[in-house]
Design a protein around this motif. Structure first.
Motif, PDB file in Angstrom:
ATOM      1  N   GLU A 171       0.863  -1.185   0.000  1.00 45.52           N
ATOM      2  CA  GLU A 171       0.000   0.000   0.000  1.00 45.52           C
ATOM      3  C   GLU A 171       0.897   1.233   0.000  1.00 45.52           C
ATOM      4  N   ILE A 172       0.905   1.971  -1.095  1.00 42.04           N
ATOM      5  CA  ILE A 172       1.721   3.182  -1.198  1.00 42.04           C
ATOM      6  C   ILE A 172       1.039   4.311  -0.430  1.00 42.04           C
ATOM      7  N   ILE A 173       1.746   4.877   0.513  1.00 38.38           N
ATOM      8  CA  ILE A 173       1.193   5.973   1.319  1.00 38.38           C
ATOM      9  C   ILE A 173       1.445   7.317   0.633  1.00 38.38           C
ATOM     10  N   ARG A 174       2.689   7.556   0.250  1.00 42.34           N
ATOM     11  CA  ARG A 174       3.041   8.826  -0.399  1.00 42.34           C
ATOM     12  C   ARG A 174       4.480   8.734  -0.882  1.00 42.34           C
ATOM     13  N   SER A 175       4.842   9.650  -1.748  1.00 42.73           N
ATOM     14  CA  SER A 175       6.235   9.844  -2.128  1.00 42.73           C
ATOM     15  C   SER A 175       6.660  11.218  -1.650  1.00 42.73           C
ATOM     16  N   ARG A 176       7.964  11.356  -1.339  1.00 37.49           N
ATOM     17  CA  ARG A 176       8.487  12.620  -0.805  1.00 37.49           C
ATOM     18  C   ARG A 176       9.844  12.893  -1.455  1.00 37.49           C
ATOM     19  N   ALA A 177      10.228  14.165  -1.475  1.00 37.01           N
ATOM     20  CA  ALA A 177      11.510  14.526  -2.080  1.00 37.01           C
ATOM     21  C   ALA A 177      12.071  15.762  -1.399  1.00 37.01           C
ATOM     22  N   ALA A 178      13.394  15.852  -1.380  1.00 33.83           N
ATOM     23  CA  ALA A 178      14.087  17.022  -0.839  1.00 33.83           C
ATOM     24  C   ALA A 178      15.513  17.008  -1.367  1.00 33.83           C
ATOM     25  N   VAL A 179      16.229  18.109  -1.160  1.00 37.09           N
ATOM     26  CA  VAL A 179      17.583  18.271  -1.687  1.00 37.09           C
ATOM     27  C   VAL A 179      18.604  18.175  -0.567  1.00 37.09           C
ATOM     28  N   ARG A 180      19.596  17.298  -0.770  1.00 32.90           N
ATOM     29  CA  ARG A 180      20.686  17.137   0.197  1.00 32.90           C
ATOM     30  C   ARG A 180      21.766  18.185  -0.065  1.00 32.90           C
ATOM     31  N   PRO A 181      22.327  18.799   0.980  1.00 39.07           N
ATOM     32  CA  PRO A 181      23.459  19.714   0.799  1.00 39.07           C
ATOM     33  C   PRO A 181      24.775  18.929   0.815  1.00 39.07           C
ATOM     34  N   ILE A 182      25.340  18.669  -0.343  1.00 41.98           N
ATOM     35  CA  ILE A 182      26.556  17.864  -0.433  1.00 41.98           C
ATOM     36  C   ILE A 182      27.743  18.771  -0.743  1.00 41.98           C
ATOM     37  N   ILE A 183      28.694  18.816   0.178  1.00 43.37           N
ATOM     38  CA  ILE A 183      29.932  19.580   0.014  1.00 43.37           C
ATOM     39  C   ILE A 183      31.080  18.677   0.463  1.00 43.37           C
ATOM     40  N   ARG A 184      32.137  18.633  -0.279  1.00 42.14           N
ATOM     41  CA  ARG A 184      33.344  17.897   0.136  1.00 42.14           C
ATOM     42  C   ARG A 184      33.028  16.460   0.549  1.00 42.14           C
ATOM     43  N   ARG A 185      32.442  15.693  -0.347  1.00 35.18           N
ATOM     44  CA  ARG A 185      32.170  14.270  -0.078  1.00 35.18           C
ATOM     45  C   ARG A 185      31.303  14.071   1.168  1.00 35.18           C
ATOM     46  N   SER A 186      30.317  14.905   1.311  1.00 34.15           N
ATOM     47  CA  SER A 186      29.382  14.830   2.436  1.00 34.15           C
ATOM     48  C   SER A 186      30.042  15.109   3.784  1.00 34.15           C
ATOM     49  N   PRO A 228      33.917  33.491   5.315  1.00 34.76           N
ATOM     50  CA  PRO A 228      34.869  34.517   4.888  1.00 34.76           C
ATOM     51  C   PRO A 228      34.155  35.774   4.380  1.00 34.76           C
ATOM     52  N   ASN A 229      34.703  36.925   4.746  1.00 34.93           N
ATOM     53  CA  ASN A 229      34.205  38.242   4.305  1.00 34.93           C
ATOM     54  C   ASN A 229      32.866  38.629   4.915  1.00 34.93           C
ATOM     55  N   LEU A 230      32.358  37.846   5.870  1.00 38.35           N
ATOM     56  CA  LEU A 230      31.124  38.199   6.568  1.00 38.35           C
ATOM     57  C   LEU A 230      31.375  38.091   8.076  1.00 38.35           C
ATOM     58  N   PRO A 231      32.029  39.081   8.664  1.00 34.60           N
ATOM     59  CA  PRO A 231      32.382  39.003  10.095  1.00 34.60           C
ATOM     60  C   PRO A 231      31.164  38.764  10.973  1.00 34.60           C
ATOM     61  N   GLY A 232      31.325  37.838  11.907  1.00 35.13           N
ATOM     62  CA  GLY A 232      30.255  37.531  12.839  1.00 35.13           C
ATOM     63  C   GLY A 232      29.214  36.564  12.327  1.00 35.13           C
ATOM     64  N   GLN A 233      29.347  36.153  11.051  1.00 37.20           N
ATOM     65  CA  GLN A 233      28.382  35.219  10.482  1.00 37.20           C
ATOM     66  C   GLN A 233      29.050  33.869  10.227  1.00 37.20           C
ATOM     67  N   TYR A 234      28.300  32.815  10.484  1.00 40.90           N
ATOM     68  CA  TYR A 234      28.815  31.448  10.435  1.00 40.90           C
ATOM     69  C   TYR A 234      27.893  30.583   9.586  1.00 40.90           C
ATOM     70  N   VAL A 235      28.398  29.428   9.205  1.00 39.94           N
ATOM     71  CA  VAL A 235      27.592  28.466   8.472  1.00 39.94           C
ATOM     72  C   VAL A 235      27.788  27.085   9.081  1.00 39.94           C
ATOM     73  N   PHE A 236      26.724  26.302   9.041  1.00 39.45           N
ATOM     74  CA  PHE A 236      26.776  24.898   9.451  1.00 39.45           C
ATOM     75  C   PHE A 236      25.959  24.144   8.413  1.00 39.45           C
ATOM     76  N   SER A 237      26.651  23.443   7.495  1.00 42.95           N
ATOM     77  CA  SER A 237      25.955  22.839   6.355  1.00 42.95           C
ATOM     78  C   SER A 237      26.795  21.694   5.794  1.00 42.95           C
ATOM     79  N   GLY A 238      26.397  21.237   4.600  1.00 48.54           N
ATOM     80  CA  GLY A 238      27.163  20.212   3.895  1.00 48.54           C
ATOM     81  C   GLY A 238      27.022  18.816   4.451  1.00 48.54           C
ATOM     82  N   LEU A 239      25.919  18.523   5.126  1.00 50.43           N
ATOM     83  CA  LEU A 239      25.786  17.236   5.808  1.00 50.43           C
ATOM     84  C   LEU A 239      25.519  16.075   4.859  1.00 50.43           C
ATOM     85  N   GLY A 240      24.990  16.359   3.680  1.00 50.62           N
ATOM     86  CA  GLY A 240      24.783  15.301   2.702  1.00 50.62           C
ATOM     87  C   GLY A 240      23.917  14.174   3.235  1.00 50.62           C
ATOM     88  N   SER A 241      24.336  12.941   2.974  1.00 52.86           N
ATOM     89  CA  SER A 241      23.569  11.771   3.409  1.00 52.86           C
ATOM     90  C   SER A 241      24.054  11.223   4.747  1.00 52.86           C
TER      91      SER A 241
END
Length: 346
Positions: A276-291, A299-312
């Protein structure tokens, strides 16, 4: 100190929890609930990945951290989303069997590479199923929903969408958004961070993944995760089956017919029973440097940070990376060099 966290997927949630542990003032801002990588993700922790069944990036540190982190969130939020469970990986060729035998003997992998088993009744797997220890599944959507409610109740969550132009940097180095003043801004917006003009090096190579939620009425088995190129995992109510990889797409949160067809074709060749198929879903993975994740100053944005690139592999790496970033923001500890996003700007 008051920190603005933008985005409340697994990265933003883990960072917020680490700041809560340290009693630091913060606010999380995220758009209304939509299909994101954290909500669609399988949530697998797999200690032997890739065709060569090797340990992942900083695996010992990451596994030790997550085994404390996720049970703690369950206790404090009175929920259930972390499950230690084996992975049964499909080994069909002689080469795969030979590599697995090597992993069973090697000191760095013998604790994870277990014996070979037949496939469960009702499932047509190829070859044999290699039992992987030390694995698990995090039902990510349950955790981030619980944290969203928890931080809302504490007046530390605001539902809104923020663009870089919405934030004003003052002459004293602080940041203004609406009627709030912050000392730091952390972007935890996944693949979309790379769409901001001053963060283009964070774009990486994002990949859209599609999954299917399905009930398999004749598969009377839920003792682990089946991994055979795609994966099949039980969430207590139904099976989650996926995921595809697409490097171009139209709508990031909308399943596309070819991806759904790919999954259905694989499923019906392996499972012949009633479904019984309930639903299909989709989203975009952030892949940077082999996950491998990035966490640190932009860089160039003092006081600002990033936390990303988690991939799978975000379920495995997020708690450890969030802990490092929190220690840097709060205590001034130096971040590990392989976490820093600055390398992407070179």
């Amino acid at each position: 100190m008051k920190i603005l966290i933008i985005g409340q997927g697994i990265a933003g949630s883990c960072l917020a929890w680490e700041l809560k542990r340290r009693q630091i003032d913060f606010i999380i801002v995220d758009r209304p609930i939509s299909e994101t990588a954290s909500r669609v993700a399988a949530g697998l922790v797999n200690p032997l990945t890739g065709r060569a069944f090797r340990a992942g990036w900083r695996q010992d540190e990451c596994l030790a951290t997550l085994q404390e982190f996720y049970p703690e969130t369950e206790r404090e939020l009175q929920g259930k989303w972390w499950q230690k469970t084996p992975i049964y990986r499909e080994l069909e060729s002689d080469d795969q069997l030979e590599i697995w035998a090597e992993r069973q003997l090697a000191p760095e992998s013998s604790a994870f590479a277990g014996p070979l088993f037949p496939w469960p009744e009702g499932w047509s797997g190829k070859g044999q199923a290699a039992y992987t220890r030390g694995s698990g599944v995090l039902h990510v959507e349950k955790m981030v929903n619980a944290m969203r409610q928890y931080f809302s109740n504490r007046h530390q969550f605001i539902e809104a969408e923020i663009h870089p132009d919405d934030i004003t940097r003052t002459s004293d180095g602080t940041f203004l958004w609406r009627d709030h003043t912050f000392t730091h801004v952390v972007w935890c917006t996944g693949w979309e961070a790379g769409t901001h003009p001053q963060m283009a090096p964070l774009k990486g190579r994002p990949s859209k993944g599609t999954i299917i939620d399905v009930k398999l009425h004749d598969l009377d088995w839920n003792a682990g995760i089946l991994h055979f190129g795609h994966w099949l995992v039980y969430n207590g109510e139904y099976w989650r089956f996926g995921a595809t990889y697409a490097w171009t797409w139209d709508e990031p949160g909308t399943p596309e017919l070819p991806a759904v067809q790919e999954l259905m074709l694989d499923l019906v060749t392996r499972y012949k029973g009633e479904m019984e198929i309930i639903r299909s879903r989709a989203a975009v993975r952030p892949i940077i440097r082999r996950s491998q994740p990035v966490a640190g100053p932009i860089p160039n944005l003092p006081g600002q940070y990033v936390f990303s690139g988690l991939g799978s592999k975000g379920v495995t790496t997020s708690p450890w990376a969030a802990k490092q970033l929190a220690k840097h923001l709060v205590d001034g500890e130096e971040l590990p060099a392989d976490l820093l996003p600055s390398a992407l700007w070179k």
